[in-house]
Design an enzyme around this catalytic site. Structure first.
Site, mmCIF file in Angstrom:
data_model
loop_
_atom_site.group_PDB
_atom_site.id
_atom_site.type_symbol
_atom_site.label_atom_id
_atom_site.label_comp_id
_atom_site.label_asym_id
_atom_site.label_seq_id
_atom_site.Cartn_x
_atom_site.Cartn_y
_atom_site.Cartn_z
ATOM 1 C CG HIS A 22 -1.757 -1.033 1.410
ATOM 2 N ND1 HIS A 22 -1.896 -2.125 2.300
ATOM 3 C CD2 HIS A 22 -2.907 -1.381 0.649
ATOM 4 C CE1 HIS A 22 -2.857 -2.626 2.377
ATOM 5 N NE2 HIS A 22 -3.364 -2.570 1.377
ATOM 6 C CE LYS A 32 -1.264 -10.357 -3.424
ATOM 7 N NZ LYS A 32 -2.722 -10.026 -3.034
ATOM 8 C CB SER A 61 -1.781 -10.256 0.914
ATOM 9 O OG SER A 61 -3.089 -10.370 1.058
HETATM 10 P P1 AMP Z 1 -6.439 -3.699 -0.415
HETATM 11 O O1 AMP Z 1 -6.174 -2.782 0.677
HETATM 12 O O2 AMP Z 1 -6.109 -4.997 -0.432
HETATM 13 O O3 AMP Z 1 -7.796 -3.495 -1.311
HETATM 14 O O4 AMP Z 1 -5.333 -2.942 -1.503
HETATM 15 C C1 AMP Z 1 -5.452 -1.659 -1.792
HETATM 16 C C2 AMP Z 1 -4.530 -1.412 -2.918
HETATM 17 O O5 AMP Z 1 -3.040 -1.809 -2.731
HETATM 18 C C3 AMP Z 1 -5.024 -2.165 -4.302
HETATM 19 O O6 AMP Z 1 -4.744 -1.197 -5.322
HETATM 20 C C4 AMP Z 1 -4.020 -3.385 -4.330
HETATM 21 O O7 AMP Z 1 -3.771 -3.923 -5.669
HETATM 22 C C5 AMP Z 1 -2.668 -2.863 -3.729
HETATM 23 N N1 AMP Z 1 -1.662 -3.702 -3.221
HETATM 24 C C6 AMP Z 1 -2.112 -4.849 -2.338
HETATM 25 N N2 AMP Z 1 -0.714 -5.500 -2.050
HETATM 26 C C7 AMP Z 1 0.163 -5.100 -2.783
HETATM 27 C C8 AMP Z 1 1.185 -5.355 -2.999
HETATM 28 N N3 AMP Z 1 2.135 -6.491 -2.411
HETATM 29 N N4 AMP Z 1 2.060 -4.668 -3.906
HETATM 30 C C9 AMP Z 1 1.527 -3.643 -4.579
HETATM 31 N N5 AMP Z 1 0.152 -3.223 -4.448
HETATM 32 C C10 AMP Z 1 -0.573 -3.759 -3.549
#
Ligand code: AMP
Length: 293
Positions: free
Chosen positions: A37, A149, A185
């Site tokens: 993030h 991701k 993640s």
């Molecule tokens: P989330 O909180 O899981 O909804 O993720 C929020 C944003 O962070 C989304 O655009 C995801 O694709 C991105 N994201 C999550 N994990 C990663 C990672 N390991 N590397 C890059 N971006 C990420």
């Protein structure tokens, strides 16, 4: 950093910023923040005048049997991280601020939402597209940043932004990984130490595919077989799917020719479902992609 919880307040702040002629960079998240993030925020910080981050665990993208209730939430420690990243506004709305009573309007991105994650998680992308459409309307960002991701999510959102003429540029940034190769993640928090060690098998499988591809193997069936064999050799891992698709249209492909191909997979480690992917044939560039809405 200012924490905003109401839709009206966020809308009026965004309007004011725009009237002042500054650009807004936006990173939507579900919290439980990690370096993946933060990488999006750093790029947003570099490209835009004002940085807005949202934290909202979006109920409509979780299936009835999924982990909405137990999804990790820690607004206090997330806020501390955001302050360190010089975030200007944290938008942390309540459920009813995003979904008022009698909410009944949903966004469906046809053709990109049904396969891969969409097949295993019915209605997932309708929930994602809907919440991001609402957030984009509230924050009105010049640029919104997403991670490779969630490759299918990125494809769905780029299409939505283009089709519905959102005045936002979408930037997709590379996957951030642990040294072990495990993609960061929020759901990694569910893994036991042993499962976490076993989870490195996802990246191992993808790396083998990358080497095979570099060595001239462009046949989809054989590339997928490599991943299946690698996952099968890890007793704690259970493959949900592995698939080779056009990176933009997400149509299944059997042979990698001139267009970039997305090799993506979902794997269970115990009860935890992890996803990962690699893009092949993107002229040396692994993950990053840019689209203008
Ligand atoms: P989330 O909180 O899981 O909804 O993720 C929020 C944003 O962070 C989304 O655009 C995801 O694709 C991105 N994201 C999550 N994990 C990663 C990672 N390991 N590397 C890059 N971006 C990420």
């Amino acid at each position: 950093m200012q924490i905003i919880t109401s839709r009206e307040q966020m809308v009026s702040i965004a309007r004011e910023i725009q009237r002042g002629g500054s650009t807004i960079g936006f990173v939507p998240t579900m919290g439980a923040l990690h370096e993946g993030h933060l990488s999006l925020m750093r790029e947003a910080r570099a490209q835009c005048d004002v940085l807005v981050v949202s934290i909202f665990v979006n109920p409509t993208q979780f299936g009835p049997a999924e982990d909405f209730e137990k999804y990790p939430r820690d607004l206090k420690s997330d806020a501390a991280l955001l302050i360190r990243e010089s975030v200007d506004f944290l938008f942390a709305p309540t459920g009813t601020d995003i979904y008022p009573p009698d909410f009944s309007t949903y966004v469906t991105v046809e053709g990109l939402s049904e396969q891969l994650e969409g097949a295993s998680r019915q209605g997932h992308f309708r929930g994602v597209a809907t919440v991001v459409a609402i957030l984009l309307n509230i924050v009105r960002p010049d640029v919104a940043f997403f991670g490779q991701k969630d490759a299918q999510q990125a494809a769905v959102l780029k299409r939505m932004v283009r089709d519905l003429a959102f005045d936002t540029k979408v930037i997709v940034l590379p996957i951030v990984r642990e040294e072990s190769g495990l993609a960061l993640s929020s759901r990694n928090a569910y893994l036991s130490d042993e499962e976490k060690r076993a989870a490195t098998v996802l990246h191992r499988g993808l790396s083998q595919v990358a080497s095979a591809y570099e060595n001239g193997e462009h046949n989809g069936v054989r590339l997928l077989e490599l991943v299946r064999a690698t996952i099968a050799a890890e007793p704690l891992a259970q493959l949900d799917y592995v698939s080779l698709n056009d990176a933009e249209t997400l149509k299944p492909i059997e042979h990698i020719a001139e267009r970039p191909a997305l090799l993506s997979l979902a794997v269970y480690l115990g009860k935890t479902r992890l996803i990962d992917n690699i893009v092949l044939g993107e002229s040396g560039k692994q993950d990053a992609a840019v689209a203008r809405g």
